[in-house]
Each structure stands twice: as C-alpha cells, then as structure tokens.
Write a protein that holds these residues in place. Structure first.
Motif, PDB file in Angstrom:
ATOM      1  N   ILE A   6      45.878  31.009  25.734  1.00 35.90           N
ATOM      2  CA  ILE A   6      44.851  31.216  24.036  1.00 35.90           C
ATOM      3  C   ILE A   6      43.857  31.560  24.989  1.00 35.90           C
ATOM      4  N   VAL A   7      43.188  33.159  24.890  1.00 34.70           N
ATOM      5  CA  VAL A   7      41.608  33.688  25.065  1.00 34.70           C
ATOM      6  C   VAL A   7      40.585  33.001  24.027  1.00 34.70           C
ATOM      7  N   VAL A 131      46.096  21.986  31.479  1.00 32.71           N
ATOM      8  CA  VAL A 131      45.361  22.324  29.889  1.00 32.71           C
ATOM      9  C   VAL A 131      46.800  22.983  29.190  1.00 32.71           C
ATOM     10  N   LYS A 132      46.195  22.073  27.527  1.00 31.99           N
ATOM     11  CA  LYS A 132      47.869  22.043  26.211  1.00 31.99           C
ATOM     12  C   LYS A 132      47.137  22.846  25.316  1.00 31.99           C
ATOM     13  N   GLY A 133      46.289  23.027  25.579  1.00 33.95           N
ATOM     14  CA  GLY A 133      45.128  23.805  23.716  1.00 33.95           C
ATOM     15  C   GLY A 133      43.868  23.927  23.615  1.00 33.95           C
ATOM     16  N   VAL A 134      43.676  23.870  22.728  1.00 34.55           N
ATOM     17  CA  VAL A 134      41.927  24.489  22.326  1.00 34.55           C
ATOM     18  C   VAL A 134      41.701  23.199  20.721  1.00 34.55           C
ATOM     19  N   LYS A 135      41.235  22.952  20.583  1.00 34.94           N
ATOM     20  CA  LYS A 135      41.057  22.433  19.079  1.00 34.94           C
ATOM     21  C   LYS A 135      39.479  23.207  18.110  1.00 34.94           C
ATOM     22  N   THR A 136      39.288  23.709  17.693  1.00 30.89           N
ATOM     23  CA  THR A 136      38.034  24.825  16.686  1.00 30.89           C
ATOM     24  C   THR A 136      37.935  23.873  15.630  1.00 30.89           C
ATOM     25  N   ALA A 144      48.820  25.635  24.256  1.00 28.12           N
ATOM     26  CA  ALA A 144      49.367  26.538  24.516  1.00 28.12           C
ATOM     27  C   ALA A 144      49.586  26.193  26.372  1.00 28.12           C
ATOM     28  N   SER A 145      50.374  26.424  27.522  1.00 24.03           N
ATOM     29  CA  SER A 145      50.243  26.715  28.836  1.00 24.03           C
ATOM     30  C   SER A 145      49.532  27.163  29.433  1.00 24.03           C
ATOM     31  N   SER A 363      45.388  22.374  35.940  1.00 25.87           N
ATOM     32  CA  SER A 363      46.012  23.931  36.360  1.00 25.87           C
ATOM     33  C   SER A 363      46.535  24.210  34.511  1.00 25.87           C
ATOM     34  N   GLY A 364      46.552  25.717  35.243  1.00 26.07           N
ATOM     35  CA  GLY A 364      46.442  26.116  33.362  1.00 26.07           C
ATOM     36  C   GLY A 364      45.329  26.877  32.696  1.00 26.07           C
ATOM     37  N   LEU A 365      44.425  26.260  33.725  1.00 29.21           N
ATOM     38  CA  LEU A 365      42.798  26.695  32.640  1.00 29.21           C
ATOM     39  C   LEU A 365      42.286  27.868  33.409  1.00 29.21           C
ATOM     40  N   TYR A 366      41.590  28.934  32.506  1.00 22.83           N
ATOM     41  CA  TYR A 366      40.843  30.052  33.922  1.00 22.83           C
ATOM     42  C   TYR A 366      40.192  30.327  33.421  1.00 22.83           C
ATOM     43  N   CYS A 367      39.020  31.351  33.752  1.00 25.84           N
ATOM     44  CA  CYS A 367      37.889  31.161  33.451  1.00 25.84           C
ATOM     45  C   CYS A 367      37.666  32.419  34.283  1.00 25.84           C
ATOM     46  N   ALA A 368      37.100  33.572  33.289  1.00 31.60           N
ATOM     47  CA  ALA A 368      36.658  35.298  33.237  1.00 31.60           C
ATOM     48  C   ALA A 368      35.577  35.189  32.447  1.00 31.60           C
TER      49      ALA A 368
END
Length: 626
Positions: A6-7, A131-136, A144-145, A363-368
């Motif tokens: 997920i981006v 990280v397992k995902g996001v809430k909107t 997502a992993s 783990s699994g969380l990225y920033c860009a």
C-alpha cells in the motif's frame, strides 16, 4: 481489501513507489486524497536542474517514470552549466503542469497489479511492531505486509499568507492529521517541522514580455529518458521561451518595510526553511547589499495562460505581494491568479530509517519523499522508486537494493539522510557527491541499467541498447588509450591545421583529446575509426578520453576509502590535536567518540576530507605508540 503493498500519497514519490512495486509483480494500492492530483507538480513547472537532473536520469535507468513523462509533457529543454565540465552539467525541462499530471494518472490507471483509491489514510494498523495495513476516513481497512508513506507536505500542514493561517496540505486541499498522530503515537517515530513555500502565479496576458530577456531552449534539445528516441524527439519537440526579469531597489524597499508582517520573521512559522531555495523576503534580509535578484518567468502550460515567477517565493500578505510584483519592470499591470504562500508540515527524522527506507522500529513500514525531510520532485521520486523496489524485494525474500555513494546520486541522497539526518529541507547538489566524475548524467544507464533489468523494470530490448552503448564507449575509450602518435612532420601539420600545438614527444590519442581545445571534430580527424558511431556515442567517447586520468584517480580513491573506513580509532584518541579539522568537527568527534573511521563518516557534517586527515593522524599515533 488485501494487497501486497500500500502506498499512501500520490505525489512524485508515491507514483514511482507504486509503479515499481506493481511492475515487480506485487498487488499494489495507491491511496490519494484526490485522484485527479496524482503526479501533481505542486510548485514550479519544471523537472531537473543541477544534480536534480542526475537523479531523474538515474531514476530512469532503474525503470522509473519521471523522465518519460517529462519528455512527453516538456515545453522547453536546456542543459545547465554547458560551458563547464560534464560532471556538473544538469538537464532541466519546463513542463506543461496540467499535461504532466494527466499523463501520470493515466499511467497509474493503466498499470497491471496497481489500483487507485481516493481516500484519506487516518491511521496505521500495527501489531507487535509489524505494519499490517491502514484505516481511512471512509472507515475502510486495507491490509498489506508493506506500507509506504509518501505524504509530502500534508502531515499537519499549515499554510501562511501574511497573518492568515489555513490548515491545508496544499492550497485548497485538506491536510492529514490522523496519519501524523499515528506515525508519532503508534509507530513511535520522531517527527519535527519544516517549512517550504511557493510564489504567486500571474495571468500571462498581463505581463509585458517585450521588456524582459528571452531565454529559449537548446537548439538541439536532449530528452530526459534514455528510452526516448533522441532523433524523433529533436525533430518533433516544439519549445516555448522563458523570460528573465529582475527585482530592483523599490521592490526591496516594499519587502523590507513589511518584514514586520512576514510570518518568517514574526515567529508565526516554527519550521526550518530551505537554505538553498529561500523566499524573496529571506533573500532581501540576508543579502541587503544586493540591488537586484533574478526572476525567471516560466509558462505553466503549453497554452501559457499562467506564469510562475521563479525566485519570488513568498508568504507576505496579498496586498504586499501585489505591490512588490507591480514594482518589477514588465509586471506593472500584472494580475495575480494565485497568491504565494508558505507551508509548514511534519516530517519524520530520516535517521529513523534503514538504507532501504524501511523504518527501524516498524517492520514493513517505509517512508519516501518530503516526509523524510527533502525538497523537490526529483529527490522525492528517487526515494519513491527505491522504497517501492525494496518493498518488492522484501516480499520476494531478497536483500534490499542499496546504492553506494560511488554508484549513484540516489546513493548519496539516501546515505546523507539516514546517517546524518537533516534539520532543513534537503536538496541535492553535485557538491554532495564525492565521486561526481563517475556519476555523470549520461552514464546513469550504464551504471544502473543492470539493476533495472534484474528487477524487471527495464525490458530486455532496452537493456540490450544500454549494453551496446556501454560497449561502444568502452571500445572508443580503449582505442584512444592504445593509439599512439609520433611527432613527425605529417602529423604536426595535421595538428597545425586544427590550430593545435605540435607534438614534442610520442603521445596517445587520449593525451591529445585531454587538451581543453579538443572537440569531437578534432578527435575524428586524428581518429577517423570513430566515425562509425553516432554523434551521441562520439561525445561520450570524447568525455571518457578527456577525464580518463581523473576517473582512474577517483576509482583508486574509492578502493582506498573502502579499505580504511574499517580502521579502528584508538581508544582515548585526542581529536583536538588533529590540525586541519575545524573546531566544530573536533567537538563532534569528541562528543560521539566513534570507534572506527566508518562510524566517524556517519556523523553529520563529517566530510571525506576530514576522514582523510583523521586517517593520517591515526597512522602517526600508531607509529608513535610503537
């Protein structure tokens, strides 16, 4: 509702991250607050520039999209620093901002494995530091992993126009509050504030361009992407001119007399400003002795209905903006379509990240992108593709792709961020790259194309073209090195016909082309064997020949640096006795007490030159101890 990647955020980092992950075969979701603003160029209508052009070329070599979109949407192309060495030249293109955004969104919507959702992410779903995902905001939960955050300036964004403040991520768009809180409270990341800004946009029909200096594009424009056909591009690309105007003493008087209303000086803005892209009020304050500053009047679209006033970024009140713009020659009757503003926002301390751009804590969380403290479309896009690639590689159970400092400007960018951090918006410069002779724009594909191909982001056909180019340049460079000329009458007469000094000793063709006055035509006269290559390859062979000695020297430095970075610093070493180091550097080394030269190199503000000096003193200390 289940994805591999997920981006979050549809700016330049988000576009490149989502495309890379999807093209690597992973089911990817791009979540953007406004679908029509995916790929929006929020500030200036341009891509590239000094060092930034290098990033776009490297991004393209890895299989990214920015170069291709720029070639299609570009309305003017120029190589900056043409008169200087090839290592510090930079490609820059004016773009049709509207067209760029449309192309980017269409690419996203037509890419297999990639979905687009118009929602606002309110929080992260994290379990046991994974990280397992996001809430909107629509109460949707996407799982997502791998989650990549590319939120730009939207985290708790505040816009400043004089005394007026608005909660927004861009003018007219909502900011993200929940995600900022989640990054801080759920992911436990360290957040701080930064500030950037933009200028007013002017109705082009109200500008008198006749009293300004016209600045056209290159007669033979060069495309950004190595995958764009150069000949077709040059034959079909229609370019628009830009114009140069100047501020004057009256402009400066208007600005300085209103400092008391400038959010930058009143304490209204807390975040640090970009040092290398200052607002006009900052420039007038810091350079009070200057009578004028350049303004670049840039069309925002091919229709040229609105112009961007590059060099006039401001957060002064609307009435002050009108007055200072009207003081500029050619803009006495200018009508402002959109006022300039400053924006303040949260960013994550990039030292929270690994070189893969994955967070150390989750783990699994990225920033860009700008969330990591950078400024600029190009810096954001470069981080985006690396985050997308590394998320994909992690899903495949493979090691991350980490580009070295001697391998790519992208390597310099990420290494600077994650090891040294930043307290102001970080911008890429050629001076940041120690090995810039090896990292020229035109060598980006031969340096990095192999990675793009291995990842499946560069096709077999495209990679074959890269290999052919590399082989031809290497063949030509080797020919220059191996071919020798004797100072006989016939050859010296040939040199004389080219206005070149005669030979006194036996010389290689490489030694001859290293002369400043030697160009491609002269090279071909002494080496007609190179005529079979196209003009682009001939130019690159000449560059390789001219800089061969320096490139070899830099390559030797890299190998030496790799060896001695592992050298231990003796316990109790007195850094204050190392002459040649500034007091600031001495104090930092004393404070951190790094155990090795590698650890010292990772301290903010410690340069390769400082490491060289330190290495010498360590050797002296060891000798004295013996």
């Amino acid at each position: 509702m289940n994805y591999d990647v997920i981006v979050v955020g549809g700016g330049h980092a988000g576009v490149e991250a989502s495309l890379a992950a999807a093209r690597m075969g992973h089911k990817t979701l791009l979540i953007s607050m406004l679908a029509e603003n995916v790929g929006a160029t929020s500030c200036n209508p341009a891509v590239g520039g000094l060092a930034k052009g290098h990033l776009v070329r490297e991004l393209d070599a890895l299989g990214g999209q920015m170069g291709l979109i720029t070639d299609e949407a570009g309305i003017q192309f120029r190589i900056l620093n043409q008169t200087k060495g090839p290592a510090v030249r930079g490609s820059r293109a004016q773009i049709d901002m509207d067209k760029y955004r449309v192309i980017a969104r269409n690419v996203i919507l037509n890419t297999p494995n990639l979905s687009l959702a118009q929602e606002t992410v309110e929080s992260l779903i994290i379990e046991k530091d994974v990280v397992k995902g996001v809430k909107t905001d629509l109460l949707n939960e996407y799982m997502a992993s791998k989650v990549i955050i590319t939120s730009g300036t939207f985290l708790n964004g505040i816009i400043h126009v004089g005394e007026i403040q608005k909660k927004a991520g861009r003018y007219g768009e909502e900011r993200s509050e929940g995600l900022s809180a989640s990054l801080k409270n759920d992911a436990k990341l360290n957040l701080s504030r930064l500030k950037t800004g933009t200028c007013a946009r002017i109705d082009s029909s109200t500008i008198d361009f006749s009293v300004m200096e016209e600045q056209g594009g290159d007669e033979l424009p060069s495309p950004f992407s190595f995958r764009t056909n150069r000949e077709e591009f040059r034959a079909n690309k229609v370019q628009l001119p830009c114009y140069i105007a100047y501020t004057n003493p009256l402009t400066h008087e208007i600005i300085s007399s209103n400092f008391y209303r400038a959010p930058l000086f009143t304490g209204q803005i807390e975040g640090n400003s970009p040092r290398y892209c200052p607002s006009i009020e900052d420039k007038v304050s810091k350079f009070a002795d200057k009578e004028r500053h350049h303004l670049f009047i840039e069309p925002q679209t091919r229709d040229n209905t609105e112009c961007y006033i590059n060099g006039l970024s401001t957060s002064l009140p609307p009435e002050v903006q009108r007055e200072m713009i009207h003081s500029v020659v050619g803009m006495q009757n200018a009508k402002i379509v959109r006022y300039g503003y400053a924006i303040e926002y949260d960013f994550v301390d990039p030292r929270e990240l690994r070189h893969s751009l994955e967070t150390k804590k989750i783990s699994g969380l990225y920033c860009a992108g700008q969330i990591n403290g950078t400024t600029g479309y190009e810096e954001a896009a470069a981080q985006g593709i690396m985050a997308g690639i590394n998320a994909g590689l992690s899903l495949q159970g493979k090691e991350p792709l980490v580009l070295r400092r001697d391998e790519a400007y992208i390597g310099v960018l990420i290494d600077d961020l994650v090891t040294k951090g930043t307290n102001e918006p970080y911008r890429m410069f050629t001076s940041r790259a120690e090995y810039r002779l090896l990292l020229r724009e035109e060598s980006a594909d031969t340096r990095l194309g192999k990675y793009g191909h291995e990842l499946g982001l560069i096709s077999d056909a495209e990679y074959e073209r890269i290999k052919l180019k590399d082989e031809q340049i290497r063949y030509g460079a080797q020919l220059l090195e191996d071919t020798k000329f004797t100072p006989n009458k016939e050859f010296n007469a040939l040199l004389e016909s080219m206005d070149e000094p005669p030979l006194k000793d036996v010389s290689t063709a490489q030694q001859l082309v290293a002369r400043k006055t030697f160009d491609v035509q002269k090279m071909l006269k002494i080496m007609p064997e190179l005529e079979k290559f196209d003009d682009y390859i001939k130019e690159e062979i000449l560059v390789e020949g001219k800089y061969a000695r320096y490139i070899d020297k830099q390559s030797e430095e890299i190998q030496r640096m790799k060896k001695y970075l592992k050298i231990a610093i003796p316990e109790g070493f007195d850094f204050t006795k190392v002459s040649g180091l500034s007091k600031e550097v001495q104090e930092k080394l004393k404070s951190f007490a790094p155990p090795t030269l590698q650890a010292a190199m990772n301290i903010s503000g410690i340069t390769p030159a400082a490491i060289e000096i330190l290495h010498i003193y360590i050797k002296i200390a060891k000798r004295d101890a013996k």
